[in-house]
Design a protein around this motif. Structure first.
Motif, PDB file in Angstrom:
ATOM      1  N   MET A 249       1.035  -0.844  -0.454  1.00  0.00           N
ATOM      2  CA  MET A 249      -0.326  -0.587   0.091  1.00  0.00           C
ATOM      3  C   MET A 249       0.791   1.200   0.256  1.00  0.00           C
ATOM      4  O   MET A 249       0.226   2.461  -0.671  1.00  0.00           O
ATOM      5  N   PHE A 250       2.176   1.434   0.360  1.00  0.00           N
ATOM      6  CA  PHE A 250       2.922   2.454   0.475  1.00  0.00           C
ATOM      7  C   PHE A 250       3.588   2.962  -0.879  1.00  0.00           C
ATOM      8  O   PHE A 250       3.314   4.300  -1.235  1.00  0.00           O
ATOM      9  N   TYR A 251       3.628   2.255  -1.915  1.00  0.00           N
ATOM     10  CA  TYR A 251       3.531   2.465  -3.245  1.00  0.00           C
ATOM     11  C   TYR A 251       2.394   3.215  -3.876  1.00  0.00           C
ATOM     12  O   TYR A 251       2.448   4.442  -3.854  1.00  0.00           O
ATOM     13  N   HIS A 252       0.761   2.912  -4.009  1.00  0.00           N
ATOM     14  CA  HIS A 252      -0.259   3.654  -4.099  1.00  0.00           C
ATOM     15  C   HIS A 252      -0.006   4.796  -3.148  1.00  0.00           C
ATOM     16  O   HIS A 252      -0.102   6.153  -3.268  1.00  0.00           O
ATOM     17  N   VAL A 253       0.560   4.709  -1.792  1.00  0.00           N
ATOM     18  CA  VAL A 253       0.368   6.180  -1.291  1.00  0.00           C
ATOM     19  C   VAL A 253       0.321   7.489  -1.402  1.00  0.00           C
ATOM     20  O   VAL A 253       0.941   8.329  -1.135  1.00  0.00           O
ATOM     21  N   HIS A 254       2.299   6.960  -1.145  1.00  0.00           N
ATOM     22  CA  HIS A 254       3.481   8.312  -1.290  1.00  0.00           C
ATOM     23  C   HIS A 254       3.176   8.408  -2.820  1.00  0.00           C
ATOM     24  O   HIS A 254       3.347  10.026  -3.483  1.00  0.00           O
ATOM     25  N   LYS A 255       2.363   7.920  -3.892  1.00  0.00           N
ATOM     26  CA  LYS A 255       3.027   7.945  -5.152  1.00  0.00           C
ATOM     27  C   LYS A 255       1.415   8.994  -5.668  1.00  0.00           C
ATOM     28  O   LYS A 255       1.637  10.122  -6.284  1.00  0.00           O
ATOM     29  N   ALA A 256       0.347   8.955  -4.494  1.00  0.00           N
ATOM     30  CA  ALA A 256      -0.525   9.848  -4.282  1.00  0.00           C
ATOM     31  C   ALA A 256      -0.489  11.362  -4.142  1.00  0.00           C
ATOM     32  O   ALA A 256      -0.574  12.193  -4.499  1.00  0.00           O
ATOM     33  N   LEU A 257       0.426  11.007  -2.561  1.00  0.00           N
ATOM     34  CA  LEU A 257       1.547  12.377  -2.388  1.00  0.00           C
ATOM     35  C   LEU A 257       1.749  13.372  -3.812  1.00  0.00           C
ATOM     36  O   LEU A 257       1.279  14.097  -3.636  1.00  0.00           O
ATOM     37  N   LEU A 258       2.334  12.439  -4.041  1.00  0.00           N
ATOM     38  CA  LEU A 258       3.578  13.286  -5.090  1.00  0.00           C
ATOM     39  C   LEU A 258       2.547  13.666  -6.249  1.00  0.00           C
ATOM     40  O   LEU A 258       2.587  15.136  -6.908  1.00  0.00           O
ATOM     41  N   CYS A 259       1.494  12.562  -6.622  1.00  0.00           N
ATOM     42  CA  CYS A 259       0.292  13.266  -7.575  1.00  0.00           C
ATOM     43  C   CYS A 259      -0.127  14.811  -7.309  1.00  0.00           C
ATOM     44  O   CYS A 259      -0.980  15.588  -7.998  1.00  0.00           O
ATOM     45  N   PHE A 264       3.934  13.691 -10.206  1.00  0.00           N
ATOM     46  CA  PHE A 264       3.712  13.120 -10.733  1.00  0.00           C
ATOM     47  C   PHE A 264       1.949  12.740 -11.740  1.00  0.00           C
ATOM     48  O   PHE A 264       1.548  13.770 -10.704  1.00  0.00           O
ATOM     49  N   ARG A 265       2.374  12.488 -12.621  1.00  0.00           N
ATOM     50  CA  ARG A 265       0.794  12.551 -13.714  1.00  0.00           C
ATOM     51  C   ARG A 265      -0.499  11.750 -13.077  1.00  0.00           C
ATOM     52  O   ARG A 265      -1.038  12.178 -13.186  1.00  0.00           O
ATOM     53  N   ASN A 266       0.760  10.642 -12.938  1.00  0.00           N
ATOM     54  CA  ASN A 266      -0.302   8.978 -12.121  1.00  0.00           C
ATOM     55  C   ASN A 266       0.235   8.796 -10.884  1.00  0.00           C
ATOM     56  O   ASN A 266       0.993   9.097 -10.896  1.00  0.00           O
ATOM     57  N   ALA A 267      -1.186   8.041 -10.365  1.00  0.00           N
ATOM     58  CA  ALA A 267      -0.246   7.278  -9.094  1.00  0.00           C
ATOM     59  C   ALA A 267      -0.157   5.408  -9.805  1.00  0.00           C
ATOM     60  O   ALA A 267      -0.352   4.896  -9.018  1.00  0.00           O
ATOM     61  N   HIS A 268       0.111   4.799 -10.788  1.00  0.00           N
ATOM     62  CA  HIS A 268       0.325   4.279 -11.107  1.00  0.00           C
ATOM     63  C   HIS A 268       1.680   3.053 -10.633  1.00  0.00           C
ATOM     64  O   HIS A 268       2.352   2.951 -10.488  1.00  0.00           O
ATOM     65  N   VAL A 269       1.226   2.472 -10.408  1.00  0.00           N
ATOM     66  CA  VAL A 269       1.899   1.244  -9.334  1.00  0.00           C
ATOM     67  C   VAL A 269       1.801  -0.177 -10.374  1.00  0.00           C
ATOM     68  O   VAL A 269       1.387  -0.653 -10.195  1.00  0.00           O
ATOM     69  N   ARG A 270       2.996  -0.422 -10.719  1.00  0.00           N
ATOM     70  CA  ARG A 270       3.940  -1.995 -11.577  1.00  0.00           C
ATOM     71  C   ARG A 270       2.817  -2.788 -10.732  1.00  0.00           C
ATOM     72  O   ARG A 270       2.999  -2.855  -9.663  1.00  0.00           O
TER      73      ARG A 270
END
Length: 302
Positions: A249-259, A264-270
């Protein structure tokens, strides 16, 4: 050889809709991170490095090195369970411009300290780059082993402690190694204040919170531990607590912060990744609302 100290964030990897690396967002992330005054940047597990192809690893590292332009050290994780692939990854990282390597011991089998030292020695001989040793759950490093490694492999000058309980492990590590290795914290950085009191000289958090961690670091260096603790408790721990609830979940959370910060343009996690369930998605939205500086200011004005 002096180990690295301070705040050394791990970059998150942005992806396009087709799951290729979004280099525009990556360069923005690097610039914004460096503007906070960090002491280095890294590419590691927090970057989803294990989901990148060998070519992508090289290309991403070159892009980071190019964007950083020597302003801070760039650290590349080149861990692998076999010595031959670990050496190859290390050599490729050196050729791509990495300033340091970060490595945890082979984790496929428990092979004993001599095998770990031999593994690290081969990597050190192949690149001559300084090494950050990584103490992780899947390959824990005892203080006794850390001391043996420091004495046998001089290029290992830093250890990042991430096994629980991290505060106690940092304390034991500092006491055992007697200044032969610089000790850094890890595991999200939520216990940086406590680790600092026990001799840690920095941490490696997610780049999404580089600004908050630099505020904590500057407060610690100024001797204001209460202010440092306040920032951790009010701005860092709420994010960390939510991000480490389950899976990745931490990937989704921290990418959401960057969005939210329009980095970041989106919060995609591979893939593979665990999708957020409806309740968690709602909780993430609430967390983002609480952590949004603009919304906090508007509420205070009202």
């Amino acid at each position: 050889m002096t180990g690295i100290e301070g705040i050394v964030p791990i970059l998150l990897t942005p992806f396009n809709d087709n799951m290729s690396i979004d280099y525009g967002s990556l360069r923005r992330e690097i610039d914004v991170t460096l503007e906070t005054g960090v002491h280095g940047v890294g590419i590691a597990i927090g970057s989803e490095i294990f989901k990148l192809t060998p070519q992508e690893r090289r290309e991403m590292l070159r892009a980071v090195v190019d964007q950083v332009e020597g302003r801070v050290p760039v650290i590349m994780n080149t861990s692998a369970p076999g010595t031959a692939p670990a050496v190859q990854l290390a050599v490729e990282a050196a050729e791509a411009g990495a300033d340091r390597l970060m490595i945890w011991p082979p984790d496929f089998f428990a092979l004993g300290p001599n095998a770990v030292i031999d593994h690290l020695s081969h990597i050190a001989e192949a690149t001559q780059l300084p090494i950050v040793l990584q103490d992780v759950v899947q390959a824990p490093i005892s203080p006794t082993l850390a001391l043996r490694i420091a004495e046998a492999v001089p290029q290992v000058d830093t250890i990042k402690v991430e096994t629980n309980p991290t505060v106690a492990q940092v304390d034991a590590m500092v006491q055992a190694i007697g200044g032969k290795l610089t000790v850094l914290g890890g595991a999200g950085g939520g216990t940086l204040v406590e680790e600092y009191r026990r001799g840690a000289r920095g941490t490696m958090p997610f780049a999404s919170q580089a600004s908050q961690f630099m505020q904590v670091w500057n407060a610690l260096k100024a001797g204001d531990e209460d202010q440092a603790a306040h920032i951790v408790e009010t701005e860092i721990l709420p994010v960390s607590r939510f991000g480490f609830q389950s899976g990745d979940m931490f990937y989704h959370v921290h990418k959401a912060l960057l969005c939210q910060a329009r980095i970041f343009r989106n919060a995609h996690v591979r893939p593979p990744t665990a999708s957020l369930d409806p309740i968690s998605s709602d909780e993430l939205s609430r967390l983002l609302a609480r952590s949004n500086p603009a919304k906090r200011t508007q509420k205070e004005i009202a």
